[in-house]
Motif scaffolding. Structure first.
Motif, PDB file in Angstrom:
ATOM      1  N   GLU A  68       6.103 -13.653  -6.578  1.00 23.75           N
ATOM      2  CA  GLU A  68       4.869 -13.090  -7.147  1.00 23.75           C
ATOM      3  C   GLU A  68       5.117 -11.858  -7.999  1.00 23.75           C
ATOM      4  OE1 GLU A  68       5.208 -13.236  -3.621  1.00 23.75           O
ATOM      5  OE2 GLU A  68       4.543 -15.318  -3.620  1.00 23.75           O
ATOM      6  N   GLY A  69       6.315 -11.292  -7.914  1.00 25.78           N
ATOM      7  CA  GLY A  69       6.636 -10.080  -8.661  1.00 25.78           C
ATOM      8  C   GLY A  69       7.409  -9.100  -7.795  1.00 25.78           C
ATOM      9  N   THR A  70       7.481  -7.862  -8.242  1.00 28.09           N
ATOM     10  CA  THR A  70       8.212  -6.824  -7.524  1.00 28.09           C
ATOM     11  C   THR A  70       7.408  -6.350  -6.319  1.00 28.09           C
ATOM     12  OG1 THR A  70       9.206  -6.091  -9.605  1.00 28.09           O
ATOM     13  CG2 THR A  70       9.305  -4.558  -7.754  1.00 28.09           C
ATOM     14  N   GLU A  71       8.067  -6.261  -5.176  1.00 22.83           N
ATOM     15  CA  GLU A  71       7.426  -5.736  -3.980  1.00 22.83           C
ATOM     16  C   GLU A  71       7.735  -4.240  -3.887  1.00 22.83           C
ATOM     17  OE1 GLU A  71       6.649  -7.403   0.385  1.00 22.83           O
ATOM     18  OE2 GLU A  71       8.751  -6.952   0.010  1.00 22.83           O
ATOM     19  N   TYR A  72       6.731  -3.463  -3.519  1.00 23.16           N
ATOM     20  CA  TYR A  72       6.853  -2.015  -3.417  1.00 23.16           C
ATOM     21  C   TYR A  72       6.587  -1.577  -1.982  1.00 23.16           C
ATOM     22  CZ  TYR A  72       6.521  -2.196  -8.481  1.00 23.16           C
ATOM     23  OH  TYR A  72       6.746  -2.469  -9.803  1.00 23.16           O
ATOM     24  N   ARG A  73       7.211  -0.453  -1.596  1.00 28.44           N
ATOM     25  CA  ARG A  73       6.944   0.165  -0.300  1.00 28.44           C
ATOM     26  C   ARG A  73       6.416   1.571  -0.550  1.00 28.44           C
ATOM     27  NH1 ARG A  73      11.683  -0.216   2.934  1.00 28.44           N
ATOM     28  NH2 ARG A  73      12.403   1.695   1.977  1.00 28.44           N
ATOM     29  N   LEU A  74       5.201   1.818  -0.122  1.00 28.75           N
ATOM     30  CA  LEU A  74       4.548   3.120  -0.245  1.00 28.75           C
ATOM     31  C   LEU A  74       4.685   3.847   1.081  1.00 28.75           C
ATOM     32  CD1 LEU A  74       2.689   5.142  -1.764  1.00 28.75           C
ATOM     33  CD2 LEU A  74       0.745   3.830  -0.859  1.00 28.75           C
ATOM     34  N   THR A  75       5.160   5.097   1.031  1.00 26.89           N
ATOM     35  CA  THR A  75       5.314   5.920   2.225  1.00 26.89           C
ATOM     36  C   THR A  75       4.523   7.206   2.032  1.00 26.89           C
ATOM     37  OG1 THR A  75       7.539   5.044   2.571  1.00 26.89           O
ATOM     38  CG2 THR A  75       6.972   7.067   3.744  1.00 26.89           C
ATOM     39  N   LEU A  76       3.702   7.541   3.019  1.00 30.97           N
ATOM     40  CA  LEU A  76       2.912   8.768   3.007  1.00 30.97           C
ATOM     41  C   LEU A  76       3.212   9.572   4.258  1.00 30.97           C
ATOM     42  CD1 LEU A  76      -0.536   7.358   1.942  1.00 30.97           C
ATOM     43  CD2 LEU A  76       0.749   9.062   0.700  1.00 30.97           C
ATOM     44  N   LYS A  77       3.338  10.884   4.086  1.00 34.44           N
ATOM     45  CA  LYS A  77       3.468  11.803   5.208  1.00 34.44           C
ATOM     46  C   LYS A  77       2.326  12.801   5.086  1.00 34.44           C
ATOM     47  CE  LYS A  77       8.494  11.644   5.043  1.00 34.44           C
ATOM     48  NZ  LYS A  77       9.699  12.446   4.776  1.00 34.44           N
ATOM     49  N   THR A  78       1.657  13.082   6.186  1.00 31.89           N
ATOM     50  CA  THR A  78       0.570  14.052   6.163  1.00 31.89           C
ATOM     51  C   THR A  78       0.400  14.680   7.535  1.00 31.89           C
ATOM     52  OG1 THR A  78      -1.771  14.420   5.672  1.00 31.89           O
ATOM     53  CG2 THR A  78      -1.189  12.285   6.641  1.00 31.89           C
ATOM     54  N   ASP A  79      -0.108  15.907   7.548  1.00 32.74           N
ATOM     55  CA  ASP A  79      -0.436  16.530   8.820  1.00 32.74           C
ATOM     56  C   ASP A  79      -1.921  16.349   9.142  1.00 32.74           C
ATOM     57  OD1 ASP A  79      -1.311  18.300   6.894  1.00 32.74           O
ATOM     58  OD2 ASP A  79      -0.237  20.021   7.669  1.00 32.74           O
ATOM     59  N   ALA A  80      -2.619  15.536   8.352  1.00 32.35           N
ATOM     60  CA  ALA A  80      -4.012  15.193   8.635  1.00 32.35           C
ATOM     61  C   ALA A  80      -4.048  14.181   9.779  1.00 32.35           C
ATOM     62  CB  ALA A  80      -4.680  14.596   7.396  1.00 32.35           C
ATOM     63  N   HIS A  81      -5.030  14.302  10.643  1.00 32.65           N
ATOM     64  CA  HIS A  81      -5.198  13.365  11.755  1.00 32.65           C
ATOM     65  C   HIS A  81      -6.226  12.324  11.321  1.00 32.65           C
ATOM     66  CE1 HIS A  81      -2.783  15.903  14.303  1.00 32.65           C
ATOM     67  NE2 HIS A  81      -3.485  16.943  13.881  1.00 32.65           N
ATOM     68  N   LEU A  82      -5.737  11.138  10.982  1.00 34.48           N
ATOM     69  CA  LEU A  82      -6.590  10.090  10.430  1.00 34.48           C
ATOM     70  C   LEU A  82      -6.588   8.863  11.331  1.00 34.48           C
ATOM     71  CD1 LEU A  82      -5.209  10.307   6.792  1.00 34.48           C
ATOM     72  CD2 LEU A  82      -7.319  11.327   7.644  1.00 34.48           C
ATOM     73  N   PRO A  83      -7.756   8.264  11.559  1.00 35.90           N
ATOM     74  CA  PRO A  83      -7.779   7.028  12.345  1.00 35.90           C
ATOM     75  C   PRO A  83      -7.261   5.825  11.556  1.00 35.90           C
ATOM     76  CG  PRO A  83      -9.990   7.605  11.641  1.00 35.90           C
ATOM     77  CD  PRO A  83      -9.088   8.728  11.216  1.00 35.90           C
ATOM     78  N   ARG A  84      -7.445   5.835  10.238  1.00 30.98           N
ATOM     79  CA  ARG A  84      -6.955   4.764   9.369  1.00 30.98           C
ATOM     80  C   ARG A  84      -6.784   5.308   7.964  1.00 30.98           C
ATOM     81  NH1 ARG A  84     -11.627   4.336  10.582  1.00 30.98           N
ATOM     82  NH2 ARG A  84     -12.802   2.714  11.269  1.00 30.98           N
ATOM     83  N   LEU A  85      -6.003   4.578   7.169  1.00 30.02           N
ATOM     84  CA  LEU A  85      -5.744   4.989   5.797  1.00 30.02           C
ATOM     85  C   LEU A  85      -5.608   3.744   4.940  1.00 30.02           C
ATOM     86  CD1 LEU A  85      -5.272   7.494   4.008  1.00 30.02           C
ATOM     87  CD2 LEU A  85      -2.845   7.306   4.541  1.00 30.02           C
ATOM     88  N   LEU A  86      -6.214   3.777   3.787  1.00 31.72           N
ATOM     89  CA  LEU A  86      -6.212   2.651   2.864  1.00 31.72           C
ATOM     90  C   LEU A  86      -5.788   3.146   1.491  1.00 31.72           C
ATOM     91  CD1 LEU A  86      -7.166  -0.385   2.612  1.00 31.72           C
ATOM     92  CD2 LEU A  86      -9.330   0.536   1.811  1.00 31.72           C
ATOM     93  N   ALA A  87      -4.849   2.450   0.876  1.00 37.35           N
ATOM     94  CA  ALA A  87      -4.451   2.737  -0.503  1.00 37.35           C
ATOM     95  C   ALA A  87      -5.128   1.686  -1.377  1.00 37.35           C
ATOM     96  CB  ALA A  87      -2.940   2.667  -0.653  1.00 37.35           C
ATOM     97  N   VAL A  88      -5.766   2.113  -2.459  1.00 38.59           N
ATOM     98  CA  VAL A  88      -6.450   1.182  -3.347  1.00 38.59           C
ATOM     99  C   VAL A  88      -5.773   1.221  -4.712  1.00 38.59           C
ATOM    100  CG1 VAL A  88      -8.646   0.544  -4.409  1.00 38.59           C
ATOM    101  CG2 VAL A  88      -8.621   1.537  -2.118  1.00 38.59           C
ATOM    102  N   LEU A  89      -5.257   0.071  -5.133  1.00 39.83           N
ATOM    103  CA  LEU A  89      -4.638  -0.049  -6.461  1.00 39.83           C
ATOM    104  C   LEU A  89      -5.732  -0.249  -7.488  1.00 39.83           C
ATOM    105  CD1 LEU A  89      -1.710  -2.552  -5.832  1.00 39.83           C
ATOM    106  CD2 LEU A  89      -1.565  -0.101  -6.123  1.00 39.83           C
ATOM    107  N   ARG A  90      -5.690   0.561  -8.542  1.00 40.97           N
ATOM    108  CA  ARG A  90      -6.640   0.439  -9.651  1.00 40.97           C
ATOM    109  C   ARG A  90      -5.852   0.512 -10.945  1.00 40.97           C
ATOM    110  NH1 ARG A  90      -9.802   3.661  -5.954  1.00 40.97           N
ATOM    111  NH2 ARG A  90     -11.702   2.552  -5.453  1.00 40.97           N
ATOM    112  N   GLY A  91      -6.180  -0.360 -11.870  1.00 42.56           N
ATOM    113  CA  GLY A  91      -5.500  -0.354 -13.156  1.00 42.56           C
ATOM    114  C   GLY A  91      -5.747   0.931 -13.906  1.00 42.56           C
ATOM    115  N   GLU A  92      -4.695   1.561 -14.373  1.00 42.58           N
ATOM    116  CA  GLU A  92      -4.804   2.800 -15.151  1.00 42.58           C
ATOM    117  C   GLU A  92      -4.699   2.498 -16.640  1.00 42.58           C
ATOM    118  OE1 GLU A  92      -5.025   7.110 -15.399  1.00 42.58           O
ATOM    119  OE2 GLU A  92      -5.561   5.663 -13.866  1.00 42.58           O
ATOM    120  N   SER A  93      -3.798   1.605 -17.025  1.00 40.22           N
ATOM    121  CA  SER A  93      -3.636   1.273 -18.444  1.00 40.22           C
ATOM    122  C   SER A  93      -4.627   0.208 -18.891  1.00 40.22           C
ATOM    123  CB  SER A  93      -2.196   0.830 -18.732  1.00 40.22           C
ATOM    124  OG  SER A  93      -1.848  -0.278 -17.939  1.00 40.22           O
TER     125      SER A  93
END
Length: 160
Positions: A68-93
């Motif tokens: 399907e194409g290139t697979e990416y791995r996104l890593t986030l570090k934060t000191d925020a206490h979150l029950p869940r986190l969602l990354a949303v891809l949106r076209g910029e170009s």
């Protein structure tokens, strides 16, 4: 004379609304596309920022090539206490839709008290242009879109 002045003002208002109205109506005050957001290229940099008293660090790396194409791995570090986190891809170009990517809590970062979040995804690509710039917006829920002081982007390459 008064009717002529009113007519000129009305015509000027309609022209101004036609020029600036769509941009104003389509703007999202919670998105990172504002003038104050700092752009950060996730594939070439580790992006760091502070938001509402919490520290964040994001990094993206290529994790192989699939059918399907290139697979990416996104890593986030934060000191925020979150029950869940969602990354949303949106076209910029160009606009190719919005693609939610659920993040998984991977425990604590090494040598830190920060929470570690990860996700793997394949960015969609345009069939007419092999390269595409994407923006990643973070959400803590379906409708919770905090205004980010940084614009996380990366340039994806489709099947060539």
């Amino acid at each position: 004379m008064l009717k002529a002045i009113i007519a000129v003002v009305v015509v000027a208002g309609v022209v101004a609304l036609g020029l600036f109205g769509p941009r104003w109506l389509m703007s999202d005050p919670n998105s990172a596309s504002g003038a104050n957001a700092v752009k950060c290229d996730l594939l070439n940099d580790t992006c760091q920022w502070t938001q509402q008293g919490t520290r964040w660090e994001a990094h993206l790396e290529k994790d192989g090539v699939q059918a399907e194409g290139t697979e990416y791995r996104l890593t986030l570090k934060t000191d925020a206490h979150l029950p869940r986190l969602l990354a949303v891809l949106r076209g910029e170009s160009m606009y190719l839709g919005e693609y939610p990517v659920p993040m998984t809590r991977a425990g604590r970062a090494r040598d830190s008290q920060k929470s570690l979040w990860q996700a793997r995804f394949t960015a969609p690509f345009c069939t007419t242009d092999p390269t595409m710039t994407w923006r990643i917006d973070l959400q803590t829920g379906i409708d919770n879109k905090p205004g980010m002081p940084v614009k996380l982007t990366f340039r994806a390459e489709g099947r060539g």
